[in-house]
Design an enzyme around this catalytic site. Structure first.
Site, PDB file in Angstrom:
ATOM      1  N   LYS A  32       0.832  -1.213   0.000  1.00 15.65           N
ATOM      2  CA  LYS A  32       0.000   0.000   0.000  1.00 15.65           C
ATOM      3  C   LYS A  32       0.862   1.257   0.000  1.00 15.65           C
ATOM      4  CE  LYS A  32      -4.514  -1.457   0.885  1.00 15.65           C
ATOM      5  NZ  LYS A  32      -5.442  -1.737   1.959  1.00 15.65           N
ATOM      6  N   LYS A  64      -4.387 -11.066  -7.093  1.00 16.96           N
ATOM      7  CA  LYS A  64      -5.487 -11.315  -6.172  1.00 16.96           C
ATOM      8  C   LYS A  64      -6.737 -10.573  -6.654  1.00 16.96           C
ATOM      9  CE  LYS A  64      -5.695  -9.033  -2.247  1.00 16.96           C
ATOM     10  NZ  LYS A  64      -5.451  -8.465  -0.931  1.00 16.96           N
ATOM     11  N   LYS A  96     -11.097  -5.021  -5.739  1.00 11.90           N
ATOM     12  CA  LYS A  96     -11.875  -3.933  -6.312  1.00 11.90           C
ATOM     13  C   LYS A  96     -10.953  -2.983  -7.077  1.00 11.90           C
ATOM     14  CE  LYS A  96     -15.746  -1.380  -6.284  1.00 11.90           C
ATOM     15  NZ  LYS A  96     -15.583  -0.023  -5.751  1.00 11.90           N
TER      16      LYS A  96
HETATM   17  P1  TYM Z   1     -10.276  -6.612   3.328  1.00 11.07           P
HETATM   18  O1  TYM Z   1     -11.390  -5.645   3.458  1.00 11.07           O
HETATM   19  O2  TYM Z   1      -9.150  -6.311   2.407  1.00 11.07           O
HETATM   20  O3  TYM Z   1     -10.830  -8.020   2.905  1.00 11.07           O
HETATM   21  C1  TYM Z   1     -11.887  -8.621   3.627  1.00 11.07           C
HETATM   22  C2  TYM Z   1     -11.754 -10.128   3.670  1.00 11.07           C
HETATM   23  O4  TYM Z   1     -11.784 -10.676   2.345  1.00 11.07           O
HETATM   24  C3  TYM Z   1     -10.632 -11.468   2.139  1.00 11.07           C
HETATM   25  N1  TYM Z   1     -10.208 -11.315   0.731  1.00 11.07           N
HETATM   26  C4  TYM Z   1      -9.883 -12.346  -0.047  1.00 11.07           C
HETATM   27  N2  TYM Z   1      -9.856 -13.670   0.181  1.00 11.07           N
HETATM   28  C5  TYM Z   1      -9.478 -14.472  -0.844  1.00 11.07           C
HETATM   29  N3  TYM Z   1      -9.141 -13.997  -2.076  1.00 11.07           N
HETATM   30  C6  TYM Z   1      -9.169 -12.679  -2.356  1.00 11.07           C
HETATM   31  N4  TYM Z   1      -8.857 -12.238  -3.563  1.00 11.07           N
HETATM   32  C7  TYM Z   1      -9.554 -11.778  -1.311  1.00 11.07           C
HETATM   33  N5  TYM Z   1      -9.693 -10.434  -1.227  1.00 11.07           N
HETATM   34  C8  TYM Z   1     -10.098 -10.169   0.028  1.00 11.07           C
HETATM   35  C9  TYM Z   1      -9.578 -10.913   3.099  1.00 11.07           C
HETATM   36  O5  TYM Z   1      -8.578 -11.861   3.386  1.00 11.07           O
HETATM   37  C10 TYM Z   1     -10.421 -10.577   4.289  1.00 11.07           C
HETATM   38  O6  TYM Z   1     -10.653 -11.709   5.101  1.00 11.07           O
HETATM   39  N6  TYM Z   1      -7.561  -5.877   7.371  1.00 11.07           N
HETATM   40  C11 TYM Z   1      -8.752  -6.559   6.923  1.00 11.07           C
HETATM   41  C12 TYM Z   1      -9.989  -6.112   7.646  1.00 11.07           C
HETATM   42  C13 TYM Z   1      -9.937  -6.221   9.132  1.00 11.07           C
HETATM   43  C14 TYM Z   1     -10.039  -7.409   9.899  1.00 11.07           C
HETATM   44  C15 TYM Z   1      -9.973  -6.999  11.259  1.00 11.07           C
HETATM   45  C16 TYM Z   1     -10.159  -8.733   9.545  1.00 11.07           C
HETATM   46  C17 TYM Z   1      -9.826  -5.197  10.025  1.00 11.07           C
HETATM   47  N7  TYM Z   1      -9.854  -5.642  11.299  1.00 11.07           N
HETATM   48  C18 TYM Z   1     -10.018  -7.933  12.294  1.00 11.07           C
HETATM   49  C19 TYM Z   1     -10.197  -9.678  10.604  1.00 11.07           C
HETATM   50  C20 TYM Z   1     -10.137  -9.270  11.939  1.00 11.07           C
HETATM   51  C21 TYM Z   1      -8.908  -6.241   5.456  1.00 11.07           C
HETATM   52  O7  TYM Z   1      -8.409  -5.297   4.955  1.00 11.07           O
HETATM   53  O8  TYM Z   1      -9.711  -7.015   4.777  1.00 11.07           O
END
Ligand code: TYM
Length: 326
Positions: free
Chosen positions: A112, A192, A195
């Site tokens: 990022k 991956k 969006k």
């Molecule tokens: P975020 O918003 O990027 O993604 C949300 C969830 O979707 C999963 N994910 C994927 N899994 C498989 N293949 C993909 N291409 C893919 N894209 C997204 C992510 O692994 C995630 O589980 N930091 C986290 C949000 C967060 C969080 C937390 C999660 C904040 N606090 C506490 C767990 C516990 C995030 O950015 O996810």
């Protein structure tokens, strides 16, 4: 006592199939057996440039997306991170036990900060500490996420360990729970699904849109002509079959691909139909939630109320251990 589960997604627009397979489908499996708390992590979403006027809509849409995907608010708690102020308070306490070097080596931070090189803020660096606070505030033991988040969950374990060593054992060390859809590639078959890369299928897409996107998606790059034999093991479309198609259908498609009995378009057609079938109820529920803003706000209010209570208890404990309670 049911074990507690915590997970969250950033409100960055509509949910895609990566979020669905990597996270939400696994959340739904845990609803009846665990005490599940699912968060819309708006404070994480503001660590990269965004449009403030769009944020309220994005938050509501994320909540509607959760519910549409089957995260039934009657069987779990759904809330917005910034509605419970204790997340940022606990993150500050954690900032005093975690070395900066641990954060500088986080993969997502490196990616990022390269992507938003004009906007490398403290918030971006501190992002995983806030995530640790999200989980530990509720003493959650299980965190269902996709593979890209595993490093952050390991950091949350480091945070718990360091805090416990310094101040006494308050926090359990949480474990990531990674399911079969842990790393979904985008339609380009390279990066991956996300969006920002515009290589995604949204969970609310119509069967026609799903087909349009799949029809141009990358398959086994070595299979150039219809008559070439393909290798399902290196084909991104086949990896989606593994998650959306029955075992029998997977076997037929794999055999047809290996023998050039079916073409890539035939294989995609079957996949498109299976994705559309699984996502049909999601699309319907999402459409039905459009006019139900009051219902969604009610779910979020109730969620924040329950979470606030748990959070205040944990903060009291942490403050007492740290000598901050008089
Ligand atoms: P975020 O918003 O990027 O993604 C949300 C969830 O979707 C999963 N994910 C994927 N899994 C498989 N293949 C993909 N291409 C893919 N894209 C997204 C992510 O692994 C995630 O589980 N930091 C986290 C949000 C967060 C969080 C937390 C999660 C904040 N606090 C506490 C767990 C516990 C995030 O950015 O996810």
């Amino acid at each position: 006592m049911k074990k507690r589960v915590f997970s969250g997604i950033q409100p960055s627009g509509i949910l895609h199939v990566g979020n669905y397979l990597g996270a939400i489908r696994n959340w739904v499996e845990l609803l009846d057996t665990h005490d599940c708390i699912f968060c819309i992590v708006d404070l994480h979403a503001i660590t990269v440039p965004y449009e403030p006027a769009e944020m309220p809509g994005r938050i509501l849409d994320a909540a509607a997306g959760y519910i549409a995907c089957g995260v039934d608010p009657a069987r779990c708690t759904i809330f917005v991170q910034s509605d419970v102020h204790e997340h940022t308070e606990l993150a500050w306490y954690f900032n005093t036990v975690i070395p900066v070097a641990y954060l500088e080596r986080m993969t997502q931070y490196k990616e990022k900060s390269a992507q938003f090189s004009e906007h490398v803020t403290m918030g971006l660096l501190d992002y995983p500490v806030l995530q640790a606070a999200d989980i530990l505030l509720y003493k959650a033991e299980i965190v269902p996420v996709g593979e890209d988040q595993v490093q952050h969950i390991e950091l949350a374990r480091d945070v718990a360990r360091k805090f416990n060593n310094r101040y006494g054992g308050i926090f359990p060390e949480p474990a990531a729970r990674v399911g079969s859809g842990a790393r979904i590639l985008g339609l380009d078959g390279q990066a991956k699904m996300s969006k920002t890369l515009d290589n995604y299928i949204a969970v609310t897409e119509t069967p026609e849109e799903i087909w349009r996107k799949l029809s141009t998606a990358v398959t086994d790059p070595a299979r150039k002509r219809r008559t070439d034999r393909g290798n399902p093991d290196v084909c991104n479309i086949f990896s989606l079959h593994r998650l959306f198609s029955s075992a029998g259908e997977q076997a037929r498609v794999a055999e047809g691909c290996r023998t050039a009995g079916i073409g890539c378009l035939d294989c995609k057609r079957i996949l498109a139909d299976n994705i559309a079938r699984e996502l049909a109820p999601v699309r319907e529920r999402h459409a039905a939630l459009k006019g139900k803003r009051d219902f969604i706000e009610g779910v979020l209010r109730e969620g924040a109320c329950r979470c606030g209570e748990i959070a205040r208890g944990t903060i009291r404990e942490a403050k007492a251990a740290m000598g901050l309670l008089r």
